[in-house]
Design an enzyme around this catalytic site. Sequence first.
Site, mmCIF file in Angstrom:
data_model
loop_
_atom_site.group_PDB
_atom_site.id
_atom_site.type_symbol
_atom_site.label_atom_id
_atom_site.label_comp_id
_atom_site.label_asym_id
_atom_site.label_seq_id
_atom_site.Cartn_x
_atom_site.Cartn_y
_atom_site.Cartn_z
ATOM 1 N N GLY A 198 41.744 -56.717 25.722
ATOM 2 C CA GLY A 198 42.876 -57.160 26.520
ATOM 3 C C GLY A 198 42.757 -56.667 27.953
ATOM 4 N N CYS A 199 43.530 -57.275 28.832
ATOM 5 C CA CYS A 199 43.454 -56.915 30.249
ATOM 6 C C CYS A 199 43.912 -55.479 30.467
ATOM 7 C CB CYS A 199 44.269 -57.888 31.085
ATOM 8 S SG CYS A 199 45.957 -58.164 30.502
#
Lengths: 345, 345, 345, 345
Positions: free
Chosen positions: A148-149
């Site tokens: 994920g970011c």
Amino acid sequence: MRAAIIGATGYGGAELVRILHSHPKCEVVSVHSSSQSGIEYKNSYMHTQDRTPFVLESIDAYEIAKKADIVFMATPAGISSKLTPEMVDAGLKVIDLSGDLRIKNLQDYEKWYKKAAAPKSVVEEAVYGLSEWSKESVRTAKVVANPGCYPTATLLGIVPLVNKDLIKLSTLIIDAKSAVSGAGRSPSEVTHFPEMNDNFRIYKVNQHQHIPEIEQMLTSWSEEKTPISFNTHLVPMTRGIMATMYAQLKNAENSESIHDLYNEIYEDSPFVRIRPLGTFPSTKEVYGSNFCDIGLSYDERTNRVIVVSVIDNLMKGAAGQAVQNLNIMMGIEETTGLDFIPVYP
Amino acid sequence: MRAAIIGATGYGGAELVRILHSHPKCEVVSVHSSSQSGIEYKNSYMHTQDRTPFVLESIDAYEIAKKADIVFMATPAGISSKLTPEMVDAGLKVIDLSGDLRIKNLQDYEKWYKKAAAPKSVVEEAVYGLSEWSKESVRTAKVVANPGCYPTATLLGIVPLVNKDLIKLSTLIIDAKSAVSGAGRSPSEVTHFPEMNDNFRIYKVNQHQHIPEIEQMLTSWSEEKTPISFNTHLVPMTRGIMATMYAQLKNAENSESIHDLYNEIYEDSPFVRIRPLGTFPSTKEVYGSNFCDIGLSYDERTNRVIVVSVIDNLMKGAAGQAVQNLNIMMGIEETTGLDFIPVYP
Amino acid sequence: MRAAIIGATGYGGAELVRILHSHPKCEVVSVHSSSQSGIEYKNSYMHTQDRTPFVLESIDAYEIAKKADIVFMATPAGISSKLTPEMVDAGLKVIDLSGDLRIKNLQDYEKWYKKAAAPKSVVEEAVYGLSEWSKESVRTAKVVANPGCYPTATLLGIVPLVNKDLIKLSTLIIDAKSAVSGAGRSPSEVTHFPEMNDNFRIYKVNQHQHIPEIEQMLTSWSEEKTPISFNTHLVPMTRGIMATMYAQLKNAENSESIHDLYNEIYEDSPFVRIRPLGTFPSTKEVYGSNFCDIGLSYDERTNRVIVVSVIDNLMKGAAGQAVQNLNIMMGIEETTGLDFIPVYP
Amino acid sequence: MRAAIIGATGYGGAELVRILHSHPKCEVVSVHSSSQSGIEYKNSYMHTQDRTPFVLESIDAYEIAKKADIVFMATPAGISSKLTPEMVDAGLKVIDLSGDLRIKNLQDYEKWYKKAAAPKSVVEEAVYGLSEWSKESVRTAKVVANPGCYPTATLLGIVPLVNKDLIKLSTLIIDAKSAVSGAGRSPSEVTHFPEMNDNFRIYKVNQHQHIPEIEQMLTSWSEEKTPISFNTHLVPMTRGIMATMYAQLKNAENSESIHDLYNEIYEDSPFVRIRPLGTFPSTKEVYGSNFCDIGLSYDERTNRVIVVSVIDNLMKGAAGQAVQNLNIMMGIEETTGLDFIPVYP
């Protein structure tokens, strides 16, 4: 390498189209959308006019496997869990940009995502692709769960301290800030320009679905297993994430020794840049690029270290890291097709 | 009441001009600038055309005292420390928006501000004007040290917990974010539009001069004396501050009881609004107004409370609170001339 | 005066709530919404918490008439055309902020708005409320058609030249730019923050529904009847309109004489400010206020005059002018409750 | 090809560094600054850390000629006029991004730029490098005057109509809007974030120095010699220019035939994209790329054509077009090193 992109009408998919357009070793052979098949891609993204001949296609794993070697899943949560098994069956390699294959504990996935988990076998097969720390396992992976970011910015920033057992993990607080493109392309009141412009919001307080991802990965480098505080804010900007991290040290240190440690650990990581001591990165300094820039400082007054990590959420936080993982899987130089200088200003 | 504004060409001064223009009980009789005397005020601020007849005047305490009862010092650090003694001598009351009179320990002032401190007697006379918590002493004050923007957001948010001795102060971490107007009106590379737009920065890491102010005030409500972590970021927006605060509780609590406590403590504070449980304020919701909006939540997983406090940095963080203090000093309703609904969107 | 607001959940309605909150002579007695009746108003707009006791009510003209003297219609196109006749029947005065009652030629309305026109009798009764130019007829009106945001900026800027017959109307080109709040509160892809931020768009080329409104009004001051070019752009900002207008003069002039003319014409108009020759207004200089600021210049090289007119689209372009018209109808000072200095910066 | 960059600390220079970093046929051998020689380049631009080994050097034509074949002049007005003669003498080719060599009439240069003109011989030798229209002369040029940002957007948009003699040139009105990076890197009150954010300004009314450049070039395609109206606005964004152009046609036309004309004229121009009829480009759709996107429409009501042209001011409006010209001079594919898909969103 021939690639297909599932979910090409979202921002992650569009960023893959942008990057792979100039990648010398990987060609996009098809783009797919469950809802818009038959429509020219440029109708979704006029900025690609005259550069993308694509027409959106529906999603059929066996048809895709006839033309492609690998698929990028750039889909919302809950899609890849269903599609990836079919893709694997059809003989395709998969790089999944969604959260569906990241959480090894299926109950945790279902609790935080409020969706049915992917089959256990697929989740187990998926390699968590934090490129700098998982290079060996990515190299031979058939399925990569692209991080994920927020976890990317967080983990690249804090893992050196965790790995060396320098901090009390229970004191770790991650205060994260994201640009609005992180919310995806679907309009909403929160992301409506007049409401978001000149505004700063906090959201999903103590409830962000990236919490279990971060905690799971921290335990892979630490003996200590402890819940951490992770909170997220929306910044009135298009791209960028900053994670500001605070933790108490087990023993007093100084900024220089910690700085040296980071420089050493990331010496061979072309996309991680450690800032000179006394300076800190800002998000624009990685705009449009695959860099993760890190600054840090030790505060004697409080015996806390502060680590600041920035990425472009659509690049190192999504499509850029996915292509970096592709390069690693292909056994080529990991900067191939990604060696952009950030767009500044 | 007749008021003079020193430093009227800065943003704090301009905001005083804006508010006092429609204040029914206080008239601005003169505006002053050390560098631009003789110039029409509208040349500095065209948005005031046809509404401000002012010509900027030089600064002479005895001349000012002939026309005014009170002066607002809206000057950079290092000016009020010199001017306030003269103003007091001339018989004027003073509300100082700068940091010069806030720090009681003169060595601390000189260490963090890197300037010579004001005379001890003046600093001792100055009442720290956090309106909601210092009403009694402000009422009779001759000199008010108007709180800093960050300390206002921070203290209004955290003092209820400190005052009730609910948190371990040594675990308090304040991650603050400010709009760019907080940097004042002087242009610089950092605040140059192309560099700040679509950007998010951290600055003055562990070195912000509001740290000693916050620590000093916390000790006035707590027995515990401990350094705290306070860090500041710049958001690409014009007005607004958010302080996100994390602290460990001495004993397990629940969100409801803490929420009740805040509602009770601020029941008679017209400018503090406690958000319904489960919701949090964003900065735009107080834009142009004197409100401080607060949301909070208790996290069982980490036994931490998170408190989120937002203000308009030029209003409750500067000119608005200064006028609120003026109202208190005048013995009139504290909302007089300040009862704006925020400008939204 | 007691007022009801229909369409209070839109931006125009919210701005009426904001202004009337501090209006000394007009009280809001109820707020209405066709889709959200029964819901607390603060649920739509948290920035009004603790200041608005309202619960949204459904729309029933006879019920409204029991408590109110006047209704503000802050509704999308196509609603007021149906509701206003009922309101008038119920004995209420009406100020309509929508476009439904502005176009006297019903075919033109239907062509440009693509909706059924209001009944002829109501349209004929409605007075076009460009306050500065229609004061006499507004004073005695029962129904006021409040001008559109673009026509307000345009007409206040160009009517002096048209009225004095100084320009060739067929050469008039109006290049207009608006903030995004002009698009209303409904989210869309165009107004989605990541797409609109750092972006500049043109929209509705040659097809904006304000074209017939502007042309109709120009003919009321000119013998010449001619189509004009009017185009609109979206600026990545929240509030503000600028109309840049170009026209060829019938005879050579100079900037000074035109400037004098404007000063003279608007001498008694408290909300129109003519900039000193050589300077031009920017939109932020009227932010949150009811001003229309105008700058102009004559270009000898091309024998063209350029007139630049700025307003806050939600204030002078909607709610502010509506309240100004209310004041005129009530026979009180037209600045009552509107004499704000703009919020700057 | 080996290139030196003069003025590398400005935005145009930094963009050259960014592009040439991944250009396969041109290497940057040195970067120069008159005021900062001896300083590491990354100190000016932290976003280039670890990718630019450069130390800024002083400017000495003969030293430069030892290592480089060509120099890019990315300097403010008034510098290239002095340096280019030396560079040419030293045997270097020159691509000048400033306005110094564009205006053939030296009096015009001095009138609009208020600086001394370059020597007549150098100005005469300089080829105006609007790549799409000057390919033949650029190919053999020793000195290229790279067009201004506004003239590039304007001319690419309007020259097809001028060249085919379809419009009355005297009716041409160009209403242009630029991002703030067009103002360069020096901070000022106008570009100070709190003043420019959420603001829209007009500047240099009828006095922009690009007026003589546009008029000069129009006369190279038209027999008609006439002053045109050209005005410029600042948009609160970082990159992008839109020129909205209005002109009356000599004869009635229709949108389709004009659209066909544009498609035909730019058929072989890889960086000019004509939008499908009925759609118009926005600036973000060319962000970070070398494209010029054009939309147009014919308005029967007014017999006017409207042409909308957008570019990234730092790319096609400066560094991108400079590299395109370099490619043409080198006789290689003009898209070399420039074939980016725009960064969107």
